[in-house]
Design a protein around this motif. Structure first.
Motif, short mmCIF file in Angstrom:
data_model
loop_
_atom_site.label_atom_id
_atom_site.label_comp_id
_atom_site.label_asym_id
_atom_site.label_seq_id
_atom_site.Cartn_x
_atom_site.Cartn_y
_atom_site.Cartn_z
N TYR A 207 0.84 -1.20 0.00
CA TYR A 207 0.00 0.00 0.00
C TYR A 207 0.87 1.25 0.00
O TYR A 207 0.66 2.18 -0.78
CB TYR A 207 -0.90 0.04 1.24
CG TYR A 207 -1.96 -1.02 1.36
CD1 TYR A 207 -2.38 -1.76 0.25
CD2 TYR A 207 -2.56 -1.27 2.58
CE1 TYR A 207 -3.36 -2.73 0.38
CE2 TYR A 207 -3.56 -2.23 2.72
CZ TYR A 207 -3.95 -2.97 1.62
OH TYR A 207 -4.92 -3.92 1.76
N ALA A 208 1.85 1.27 0.92
CA ALA A 208 2.67 2.47 1.10
C ALA A 208 3.60 2.72 -0.08
O ALA A 208 3.68 3.84 -0.60
CB ALA A 208 3.47 2.35 2.39
N THR A 209 4.32 1.68 -0.50
CA THR A 209 5.37 1.87 -1.51
C THR A 209 4.84 1.90 -2.94
O THR A 209 5.29 2.71 -3.75
CB THR A 209 6.44 0.78 -1.39
OG1 THR A 209 5.83 -0.51 -1.54
CG2 THR A 209 7.12 0.85 -0.03
N VAL A 210 3.91 1.02 -3.26
CA VAL A 210 3.42 0.93 -4.64
C VAL A 210 2.27 1.90 -4.90
O VAL A 210 2.27 2.64 -5.89
CB VAL A 210 2.98 -0.51 -4.97
CG1 VAL A 210 2.44 -0.59 -6.40
CG2 VAL A 210 4.14 -1.48 -4.78
N LEU A 211 1.29 1.92 -4.02
CA LEU A 211 0.11 2.75 -4.25
C LEU A 211 0.29 4.20 -3.82
O LEU A 211 -0.27 5.10 -4.43
CB LEU A 211 -1.10 2.15 -3.54
CG LEU A 211 -1.48 0.73 -3.97
CD1 LEU A 211 -2.73 0.26 -3.24
CD2 LEU A 211 -1.70 0.65 -5.49
N ALA A 212 1.07 4.44 -2.76
CA ALA A 212 1.26 5.81 -2.29
C ALA A 212 2.62 6.38 -2.67
O ALA A 212 2.87 7.57 -2.47
CB ALA A 212 1.08 5.87 -0.77
N GLY A 213 3.52 5.54 -3.19
CA GLY A 213 4.82 6.04 -3.63
C GLY A 213 5.78 6.36 -2.51
O GLY A 213 6.75 7.09 -2.71
N ALA A 214 5.54 5.82 -1.32
CA ALA A 214 6.44 6.08 -0.18
C ALA A 214 7.65 5.15 -0.23
O ALA A 214 7.65 4.15 -0.97
CB ALA A 214 5.69 5.87 1.13
N GLU A 215 8.65 5.47 0.55
CA GLU A 215 9.83 4.63 0.61
C GLU A 215 9.56 3.42 1.50
O GLU A 215 8.68 3.43 2.35
CB GLU A 215 11.02 5.43 1.15
CG GLU A 215 11.44 6.57 0.23
CD GLU A 215 12.64 7.32 0.76
OE1 GLU A 215 13.13 6.95 1.86
OE2 GLU A 215 13.07 8.27 0.09
N SER A 216 10.34 2.38 1.29
CA SER A 216 10.16 1.15 2.07
C SER A 216 10.43 1.41 3.54
O SER A 216 11.27 2.23 3.91
CB SER A 216 11.12 0.07 1.56
OG SER A 216 10.93 -1.15 2.26
#
Length: 267
Positions: free
Chosen positions: A208-217
């Motif tokens: 959710y965070a990295t792929v859909l929201a573009g956040a870092e791991s």
């Protein structure tokens, strides 16, 4: 623009420390003042609170912020503080929430989106408000039970958004907050759903965070679920994933989260 279309814009943006990325703020054709306001509201972890002293003089202070399931801002303050003494005499108050990122070399705070929410401060004894606030601010658990502290809602009467040149909008809370009956329905399962996600589905939260929201791991944790999306934090970083469409009742939560995970895995 619909949340469905706007959420796709968000996929390429990067979450900044302490605040999720704001989709559509750099694209004139994609800009949606309602969504921008909602994102500021759901993403902010602190803000400036303005109150009125007994003599009518204005007083501004810094407060940590979370949101109720419907989006109403929540704060935790001490009755010893000046702002609390002020709202005891006059509940009128205003909360300024802004995008707080300085990652760009040419960062100009005055050029960033911000919203002023004016309304009334009221004490909250809702256990969900307490839980949601402490999930976003775990350090506050050390003093939340002190006798002089209490949770308050800032119930808005209007919202004033400034999101750049020519992007000034005054919005009704009716278009910003989720419908109460739907928020109440989600509240019945939110705590259990968050616990299940954090204990059993760390892989999905990372997607959710990295792929859909573009956040870092990172070690992303769910801290809030509402009719329109899910809020995630990793330390002082936070981000948000919007659902493709708002939930109409609690039965839609599980398939919605599953669909988000499936979409992320396909990329």
């Amino acid at each position: 623009m619909s949340i469905d279309k706007q959420s796709k814009t968000a996929d390429a943006s990067i979450a900044s420390p302490g605040f999720p990325a704001l989709p559509g703020t750099s694209d004139v054709n994609a800009f949606d003042p309602v969504l921008c306001t909602k994102q500021l509201l759901r993403g902010a972890r602190f803000g400036s609170m303005a109150t009125l002293c007994a003599d009518g003089a204005p007083f501004a202070s810094l407060v940590n912020v979370a949101t109720a399931i419907d989006g109403t801002p929540i704060i935790l303050i001490s009755r010893l503080a000046v702002h609390t003494q002020n709202i005891t005499g006059d509940s009128r108050s205003s909360l300024l929430l802004a995008q707080a990122s300085a990652s760009a070399p040419s960062y100009d705070p005055a050029a960033q989106p911000r919203v002023s929410m004016s309304g009334h401060a009221t004490i909250s004894v809702d256990s969900n408000d307490r839980r949601r606030f402490l999930a976003r601010h775990p350090g506050a658990a050390s003093y939340a039970d002190f006798a002089d502290f209490a949770f308050y809602r800032i119930v808005p009467t209007h919202c004033h958004l400034i999101a750049g040149f020519g992007r000034i909008h005054t919005l009704s809370p009716d278009v910003i907050l989720s419908e109460r009956h739907i928020a109440s329905d989600i509240a019945q399962i939110e705590e259990e759903a968050i616990a299940h996600l954090n204990e059993e589905h760390q892989d999905a939260l990372l997607l959710y965070a990295t792929v859909l929201a573009g956040a870092e791991s990172g070690n992303w944790q769910a801290v809030g679920i509402d009719p329109e999306g899910i809020d995630l934090i990793d330390g002082y970083a936070s981000t948000r994933v919007w659902f493709d469409r708002p939930l109409e009742d609690k039965s839609q939560l599980r398939p919605t989260l599953a669909a988000l995970a499936a979409r992320a895995r396909e990329r």
